[in-house]
Design an enzyme around this catalytic site. Structure first.
Site, PDB file in Angstrom:
ATOM      1  N   GLY A 195      47.338 -14.644  40.515  1.00 39.97           N
ATOM      2  CA  GLY A 195      46.624 -13.447  40.916  1.00 39.97           C
ATOM      3  C   GLY A 195      47.222 -12.158  40.395  1.00 39.97           C
ATOM      4  O   GLY A 195      46.916 -11.075  40.880  1.00 39.97           O
ATOM      5  N   SER A 235      46.359 -14.802  34.367  1.00 37.25           N
ATOM      6  CA  SER A 235      45.524 -15.985  34.208  1.00 37.25           C
ATOM      7  C   SER A 235      46.233 -17.303  34.479  1.00 37.25           C
ATOM      8  O   SER A 235      46.237 -18.217  33.656  1.00 37.25           O
ATOM      9  CB  SER A 235      44.851 -16.018  32.830  1.00 37.25           C
ATOM     10  N   ASP A 239      40.357 -15.837  28.370  1.00 39.16           N
ATOM     11  CA  ASP A 239      41.602 -16.372  28.918  1.00 39.16           C
ATOM     12  C   ASP A 239      41.935 -17.743  28.330  1.00 39.16           C
ATOM     13  O   ASP A 239      43.046 -17.981  27.874  1.00 39.16           O
ATOM     14  CB  ASP A 239      41.500 -16.494  30.442  1.00 39.16           C
TER      15      ASP A 239
END
Ligand code: ADP
Ligand code: MG
Length: 385
Positions: free
Chosen positions: A126, A130, A176
């Site tokens: 968080g 990622s 990501d």
């Protein structure tokens, strides 16, 4: 790294009662520049970092998956033929969503063996680095290997994205997973999110005596909800009114017309995306022509655009960026989806500790939660250990 790898193998054996057949790992990523451009079919420039999610995997003789994590108390178990995106929840939706998504991409889940997986991670959760793509990509390359699927890394990136979109329910783009799967040491991944063409761009940070500092504010973000979805809607509305498929199709020259036809808020959202795309292109060009010491202004301008036009920064991120800039960073910006998470500062090695001390002091002065700071290096993407 070594510690995590040893621990993961040992805990796997303790948990499942036999030795794993292999270890796979995938890094977190940080985005150097190009924020909220991916779902607008534009450009991004992330890099894989030297924090990794490591998993141990063993093959079963039935068609079940069991998965455990250092982060979770329970081992989750499911039959391969019960994998469905709507039935998956919690942390295991990420890895199990990947198994399901491999099936959606053509893997025959009725013909592959079950697996046991145990994983641990040094990617903070968080923080905008990622950890989600790290866990997805580690699972994706591991299953691709042991199930002998032969998917290339670009396809595995799409698998991870599908898992995150459908099994987790987060409407994220392809950036990501691409960074995590395609990254290389001391380089960034220049990704065209429309064509999905990817190019490795050498960073030369070490040679220029530069370090990349991550400042994790500890403020939590909620990707799947709220601001992120709102921004996506504004971008779609802006593109529709401007008569283009995606904001990628606009250039700086279109902004005068955009100002006339869009309401002020939508205009500013659009301006961020259009100028950010240009900044990514400029960063790639400057890295190639002048080297990394010349990209600072682009990083600073990116932050200002996110703060003022896209309005996804928070006071903690602004303070981290301003303090880094005032203490010798050549450039700094918030990174990731926004509403919390991390900022990055690019600085000479000799300035890093001064910047850290200054940020600690500034956060204390504002009575903000103490941030976590660490230097990252651009590292290789997901791999079998
Ligand atoms: P970010 O990707 O920015 O770290 P996300 O909210 O997208 O944040 O993803 C974080 C989530 O991913 C965690 O809440 C957890 O559900 C899952 N996750 C990530 N790493 C792990 C791990 N090592 N073990 C279990 N779950 C993990
Ligand atoms: Mg994530």
């Amino acid at each position: 790294m070594t510690d995590i790898r040893d621990d993961v193998a040992a805990t796997f054996t303790e948990l499942f009662g036999y030795e794993p057949s292999g270890l796979w790992s995938a890094p977190g990523r940080v985005n150097l520049i190009g924020e909220h451009t991916d779902y607008n079919e534009g450009f991004v420039l992330p890099l894989a970092i030297n924090r990794r999610t490591v998993l141990a995997l063993g093959i079963r003789d039935d068609a079940r998956i069991r998965i455990g994590s250092e982060f979770a108390d329970e081992v989750v178990e499911i039959a391969l033929d019960e994998l469905a995106p709507d039935h998956l929840a919690g942390w295991s939706a990420y890895p199990l969503g990947v198994a399901w998504a491999l099936g959606e991409h053509g893997a025959d889940l009725a013909a592959v063996p079950g697996v046991d997986i145990y994983l641990d991670s040094s990617v903070p959760v968080g923080a905008g680095l990622s950890s989600s793509a790290a866990i997805e990509s580690a699972v994706a390359i591991a299953l691709n290997d042991v199930w002998q699927l032969g998917f290339d890394r670009q396809t595995l990136a799409k698998v991870g994205q599908l898992a995150e979109n459908r099994a987790v329910g987060a409407p994220t783009g392809i950036m990501d997973q691409s960074a995590v799967l395609l990254g290389e040491r001391d380089a960034a991944v220049f990704l065209d999110c429309r064509s999905l063409n990817d190019e490795i761009v050498p960073l030369g940070f070490a040679e220029a005596d530069l370090q990349l500092l991550i400042i994790d504010t500890g403020v939590t973000h909620a990707h799947a909800t709220g601001g992120y979805a709102d921004r996506r809607k504004s971008c779609e509305a802006g593109a529709a009114t401007m008569g283009v498929k995606a904001l990628r199709d606009l250039t700086i020259d279109d902004l005068d017309r955009a100002r006339e036809v869009l309401d002020d808020e939508t205009f500013r959202r659009v301006r961020h995306v259009v100028t950010e795309d240009q900044r990514v292109l400029d960063t790639v060009r400057v890295l190639r022509e002048q080297g990394p010491r010349a990209i600072g202004e682009l990083l600073d301008a990116s932050h200002a655009s996110m703060r003022d036009d896209f309005e996804i920064s928070v006071p903690e991120l602004d303070l981290a960026v301003e303090t880094a800039q005032a203490n010798g960073a050549i450039g700094a910006r918030m990174t990731g989806g926004g509403f919390g998470g991390s900022a990055i500062a690019l600085a000479s090695s000799s300035d890093i500790s001064r910047i850290q001390v200054a940020i600690d002091g500034a956060f204390a002065e504002h009575a903000f939660q103490q941030p976590t700071m660490f230097v990252v290096t651009a590292s290789d993407g997901a791999s079998r250990e």
